[in-house]
Design a protein around this motif. Structure first.
Motif, short mmCIF file in Angstrom:
data_model
loop_
_atom_site.label_atom_id
_atom_site.label_comp_id
_atom_site.label_asym_id
_atom_site.label_seq_id
_atom_site.Cartn_x
_atom_site.Cartn_y
_atom_site.Cartn_z
N PRO A 196 28.82 -3.36 21.67
CA PRO A 196 28.39 -4.56 22.46
C PRO A 196 27.12 -4.01 23.21
CG PRO A 196 30.82 -4.17 22.72
CD PRO A 196 30.24 -2.69 22.02
N GLU A 197 26.34 -5.18 23.22
CA GLU A 197 24.95 -5.05 23.96
C GLU A 197 25.36 -4.62 25.46
OE1 GLU A 197 21.88 -8.17 24.73
OE2 GLU A 197 21.01 -7.23 22.72
N SER A 198 24.49 -3.50 26.03
CA SER A 198 24.88 -3.34 27.46
C SER A 198 23.77 -4.29 28.21
CB SER A 198 24.19 -1.97 27.45
OG SER A 198 23.02 -1.71 27.37
N GLU A 199 24.17 -4.40 29.37
CA GLU A 199 23.11 -5.08 30.33
C GLU A 199 21.47 -4.48 30.28
OE1 GLU A 199 21.78 -7.91 32.43
OE2 GLU A 199 23.60 -8.01 31.61
N ALA A 200 21.58 -3.00 30.37
CA ALA A 200 20.23 -2.68 30.25
C ALA A 200 19.24 -3.13 29.14
CB ALA A 200 20.31 -0.97 30.30
N THR A 201 20.04 -3.06 27.85
CA THR A 201 19.30 -3.58 26.56
C THR A 201 18.98 -5.05 26.63
OG1 THR A 201 20.58 -1.90 25.38
CG2 THR A 201 19.47 -3.81 24.22
N ALA A 202 20.04 -5.82 27.35
CA ALA A 202 19.69 -7.11 27.62
C ALA A 202 18.63 -7.42 28.23
CB ALA A 202 20.94 -8.09 28.00
N LEU A 203 18.38 -6.72 29.42
CA LEU A 203 17.20 -6.91 30.32
C LEU A 203 15.84 -6.53 29.86
CD1 LEU A 203 16.33 -7.43 33.07
CD2 LEU A 203 16.69 -4.80 33.81
N VAL A 204 15.92 -5.59 28.86
CA VAL A 204 14.75 -5.17 28.16
C VAL A 204 14.42 -6.27 27.28
CG1 VAL A 204 13.73 -3.43 26.44
CG2 VAL A 204 14.98 -2.66 28.42
#
Length: 217
Positions: A196-204
């Motif tokens: 699952p996509e992490s919050e850090a990736t979602a932020l980027v």
């Protein structure tokens, strides 16, 4: 580069397994060198001074973080000096030696620089009061600058090797967009496992999308 031996109970390892282990070690080494670079930047920033407890802690962290990829990681292996550019080996060996003797471990026989012996415990007596102190070797600013330049070069070196390895592993149309972890199962054919996509990736992603909208506007 030295790999941990496969357990005798395992079947024959997958053909891409050593490449995956190499990629793991190169990525870990690059990230460790980035951490050392930031620690050096902070030590040189003026926010702490030589002699401060925080400065001493940062120095210890620099040497310990640098040494991590070059000591055994259970189940993977380690990098050796043969994985470094020839011009980097001398300083590398010095850092690892000090890491093992002074910063990550303490040898009772001490470590001598010119006439002073480090790793000793001293008693300082003033007015009859005894204070026990340990004698630490603390590099000064010019040495930290040299270490910073050293790891900056290694970041580029490890990243270049990792990119070349990824190009060898990559196939047309693979992998698709998403987030993955490097698969370290020696019996599996899969190089990456989707997560699952992490919050850090979602932020980027959100930052990239915002930047694209500004360009279009």
């Amino acid at each position: 580069m030295e790999f941990t031996k496969i357990k005798s109970t395992d079947s024959t390892k997958n053909s891409s397994y050593d490449s995956r282990r190499e990629l793991w070690l190169l990525t870990y080494a690059s990230n460790s060198c980035r951490l050392v670079r930031e620690l050096c930047n902070f030590a040189l920033s003026g926010f702490c001074q030589e002699g401060d407890s925080i400065y001493t802690g940062i120095i210890n962290a620099i040497y310990v973080a640098y040494g991590r990829p070059f000591h055994w990681c259970r189940g993977v292996g380690r990098l050796t000096e043969e994985d470094l550019p020839p011009e980097s080996k001398s300083l590398h060996n010095e850092i690892i030696h000090l890491r093992d003797k002074l910063y990550a471990h303490k040898d009772l026989n001490g470590y001598q620089v010119e006439s002073e012996i480090f790793n000793t415990v001293k008693a300082v007596v003033i007015g009859g009061r005894i204070t026990m102190v340990s004698n630490e070797l603390i590099p000064r600013g010019p040495k930290i600058q040299i270490i910073r330049e050293h790891v900056e070069k290694l970041v580029g070196h490890f990243d270049s090797k990792a990119i070349a390895l990824l190009q060898k592993l990559r196939r047309p149309g693979w992998p698709s967009d998403g987030e993955y972890i490097l698969n370290m199962d020696s019996l599996s054919d899969e190089i990456f496992k989707p997560v699952p996509e992490s919050e850090a990736t979602a932020l980027v992603k959100r930052m990239a999308e915002s930047g694209n909208r500004e360009v279009v506007d």
